[in-house]
Design a protein around this motif. Structure first.
Motif, PDB file in Angstrom:
ATOM      1  N   UNK A  90      -7.184   0.674 -15.844  1.00  7.63           N
ATOM      2  CA  UNK A  90      -6.332   1.193 -15.079  1.00  7.63           C
ATOM      3  C   UNK A  90      -5.214   0.115 -14.503  1.00  7.63           C
ATOM      4  N   UNK A  91      -4.100   0.732 -13.892  1.00 12.16           N
ATOM      5  CA  UNK A  91      -3.364  -0.409 -13.316  1.00 12.16           C
ATOM      6  C   UNK A  91      -3.878  -0.965 -12.084  1.00 12.16           C
ATOM      7  N   UNK A  92      -3.724  -2.262 -12.004  1.00  7.18           N
ATOM      8  CA  UNK A  92      -4.410  -3.029 -10.838  1.00  7.18           C
ATOM      9  C   UNK A  92      -3.127  -2.803  -9.696  1.00  7.18           C
ATOM     10  N   UNK A  93      -3.906  -3.013  -8.494  1.00  6.96           N
ATOM     11  CA  UNK A  93      -2.987  -2.867  -7.079  1.00  6.96           C
ATOM     12  C   UNK A  93      -3.079  -4.247  -6.797  1.00  6.96           C
ATOM     13  N   UNK A  94      -2.089  -4.674  -5.731  1.00  8.81           N
ATOM     14  CA  UNK A  94      -2.062  -6.042  -5.335  1.00  8.81           C
ATOM     15  C   UNK A  94      -3.328  -6.328  -4.510  1.00  8.81           C
ATOM     16  N   UNK A  95      -3.878  -7.598  -4.827  1.00  9.37           N
ATOM     17  CA  UNK A  95      -4.996  -7.983  -4.067  1.00  9.37           C
ATOM     18  C   UNK A  95      -5.050  -8.064  -2.572  1.00  9.37           C
ATOM     19  N   UNK A  96      -3.800  -8.031  -1.972  1.00  9.39           N
ATOM     20  CA  UNK A  96      -3.430  -8.479  -0.658  1.00  9.39           C
ATOM     21  C   UNK A  96      -3.078  -7.327  -0.104  1.00  9.39           C
ATOM     22  N   UNK A  97      -3.362  -5.956  -0.764  1.00  9.91           N
ATOM     23  CA  UNK A  97      -2.832  -4.650  -0.113  1.00  9.91           C
ATOM     24  C   UNK A  97      -3.548  -4.501   0.845  1.00  9.91           C
ATOM     25  N   UNK A  98      -2.904  -4.013   2.143  1.00  6.77           N
ATOM     26  CA  UNK A  98      -3.549  -3.718   3.386  1.00  6.77           C
ATOM     27  C   UNK A  98      -4.195  -2.591   3.362  1.00  6.77           C
ATOM     28  N   UNK A  99      -5.335  -2.727   4.210  1.00 16.70           N
ATOM     29  CA  UNK A  99      -6.365  -1.679   4.294  1.00 16.70           C
ATOM     30  C   UNK A  99      -6.029  -0.757   5.646  1.00 16.70           C
ATOM     31  N   UNK A 100      -5.371  -1.570   6.536  1.00 17.79           N
ATOM     32  CA  UNK A 100      -5.061  -0.625   7.830  1.00 17.79           C
ATOM     33  C   UNK A 100      -3.904   0.541   7.559  1.00 17.79           C
ATOM     34  N   UNK A 101      -4.402   1.721   7.915  1.00 12.73           N
ATOM     35  CA  UNK A 101      -3.373   2.765   7.685  1.00 12.73           C
ATOM     36  C   UNK A 101      -2.103   2.448   8.610  1.00 12.73           C
ATOM     37  N   UNK A 102      -2.051   1.973   9.775  1.00 12.80           N
ATOM     38  CA  UNK A 102      -0.680   1.655  10.379  1.00 12.80           C
ATOM     39  C   UNK A 102       0.349   0.820   9.652  1.00 12.80           C
ATOM     40  N   UNK A 103      -0.468   0.061   8.968  1.00 16.28           N
ATOM     41  CA  UNK A 103       0.389  -1.068   8.215  1.00 16.28           C
ATOM     42  C   UNK A 103       0.876  -0.276   6.787  1.00 16.28           C
ATOM     43  N   UNK A 104      -0.286   0.539   6.010  1.00 13.92           N
ATOM     44  CA  UNK A 104       0.246   1.223   5.102  1.00 13.92           C
ATOM     45  C   UNK A 104       1.280   2.199   5.341  1.00 13.92           C
ATOM     46  N   UNK A 105       1.514   2.799   6.418  1.00  9.51           N
ATOM     47  CA  UNK A 105       2.428   3.602   6.702  1.00  9.51           C
ATOM     48  C   UNK A 105       3.876   3.007   6.935  1.00  9.51           C
ATOM     49  N   UNK A 106       3.946   1.797   6.891  1.00  7.83           N
ATOM     50  CA  UNK A 106       5.306   1.038   6.775  1.00  7.83           C
ATOM     51  C   UNK A 106       5.826   0.601   5.676  1.00  7.83           C
ATOM     52  N   UNK A 107       7.220   0.192   5.527  1.00  5.34           N
ATOM     53  CA  UNK A 107       7.598  -0.085   4.155  1.00  5.34           C
ATOM     54  C   UNK A 107       7.063  -1.708   4.232  1.00  5.34           C
ATOM     55  N   UNK A 108       6.948  -2.210   2.829  1.00  8.95           N
ATOM     56  CA  UNK A 108       7.278  -1.676   1.473  1.00  8.95           C
ATOM     57  C   UNK A 108       5.877  -0.991   1.050  1.00  8.95           C
ATOM     58  N   UNK A 109       4.661  -0.818   1.999  1.00 10.10           N
ATOM     59  CA  UNK A 109       3.419  -0.148   1.510  1.00 10.10           C
ATOM     60  C   UNK A 109       3.376   1.263   1.546  1.00 10.10           C
ATOM     61  N   UNK A 110       4.454   1.817   2.054  1.00 14.47           N
ATOM     62  CA  UNK A 110       4.289   3.347   2.420  1.00 14.47           C
ATOM     63  C   UNK A 110       4.381   4.136   1.117  1.00 14.47           C
ATOM     64  N   UNK A 111       5.188   3.433   0.266  1.00 11.22           N
ATOM     65  CA  UNK A 111       5.446   4.192  -1.078  1.00 11.22           C
ATOM     66  C   UNK A 111       4.528   3.680  -2.259  1.00 11.22           C
ATOM     67  N   UNK A 112       3.457   3.009  -1.724  1.00 14.48           N
ATOM     68  CA  UNK A 112       2.467   2.583  -2.724  1.00 14.48           C
ATOM     69  C   UNK A 112       1.008   2.949  -2.359  1.00 14.48           C
ATOM     70  N   UNK A 113       0.767   3.195  -1.120  1.00 14.93           N
ATOM     71  CA  UNK A 113      -0.211   3.435  -0.342  1.00 14.93           C
ATOM     72  C   UNK A 113      -1.316   4.735  -1.204  1.00 14.93           C
ATOM     73  N   UNK A 114      -0.747   5.556  -1.302  1.00 11.29           N
ATOM     74  CA  UNK A 114      -1.233   6.878  -2.016  1.00 11.29           C
ATOM     75  C   UNK A 114      -1.711   6.578  -3.641  1.00 11.29           C
ATOM     76  N   UNK A 115      -0.867   5.960  -4.289  1.00 10.73           N
ATOM     77  CA  UNK A 115      -1.281   5.397  -5.426  1.00 10.73           C
ATOM     78  C   UNK A 115      -2.356   4.500  -5.717  1.00 10.73           C
ATOM     79  N   UNK A 116      -2.496   3.495  -4.736  1.00  8.93           N
ATOM     80  CA  UNK A 116      -3.449   2.621  -4.523  1.00  8.93           C
ATOM     81  C   UNK A 116      -4.824   3.383  -4.171  1.00  8.93           C
ATOM     82  N   UNK A 117      -4.726   4.229  -3.307  1.00  7.61           N
ATOM     83  CA  UNK A 117      -5.747   5.015  -2.937  1.00  7.61           C
ATOM     84  C   UNK A 117      -6.582   5.504  -4.320  1.00  7.61           C
TER      85      UNK A 117
END
Length: 136
Positions: A90-117
């Motif tokens: 599978x494609x990996x995701x960034x090791x430091x990808x945030x787990x907090x939803x409030x952070x995930x909802x902001x750029x630059x994470x918002x465009x990646x959060x669903x894919x990471x899930x």
């Protein structure tokens, strides 16, 4: 057999190949149950507050884990192959990808959060079955 999975919102393509690199199976698998938000951060959760968005994400994650489709699809695929699956990539995701939803909802994470899930859930399900290789 080696299995590669390329995910999209709510579905994925799974390709199995043998040591000779010949494709033994290629199929589309569902990653989430019907009627469940396929992009809870990027689309469906935009108008929600953080708590409601977190609940929506957990609902989507639970659906993918239950995976009426996902777990069964991996098992059905493995059963249909002429040899056992020895690895899943599978494609990996960034090791430091945030787990907090409030952070995930902001750029630059918002465009990646669903894919990471989806990748996280696929990895959980795959690890329960065999060795998983995450590629960058």
């Amino acid at each position: 057999m080696r299995l590669g999975i390329a995910h999209h919102f709510g579905w994925a393509v799974a390709v199995a190949a043998g040591a000779d690199l010949r494709v033994a199976d290629r199929r589309r698998i569902k990653l989430i149950e019907p009627g469940v938000a396929t992009a809870p951060i990027h689309h469906e959760g935009k108008a929600l507050d953080d708590a409601a968005a977190a609940a929506l994400v957990e609902h989507a994650r639970a659906s993918a884990r239950r995976a009426t489709a996902t777990a069964a699809a991996l098992d059905e695929l493995a059963a249909a192959l002429p040899e056992p699956v020895v690895s899943i990539s599978l494609r990996a995701w960034p090791a430091d990808f945030p787990t907090d939803i409030a952070v995930q909802r902001r750029a630059p994470y918002e465009s990646q959060a669903d894919s990471v899930m989806y990748r996280q859930v696929l990895t959980e399900l795959a690890r329960a079955r065999l060795t998983v290789s995450l590629s960058r």
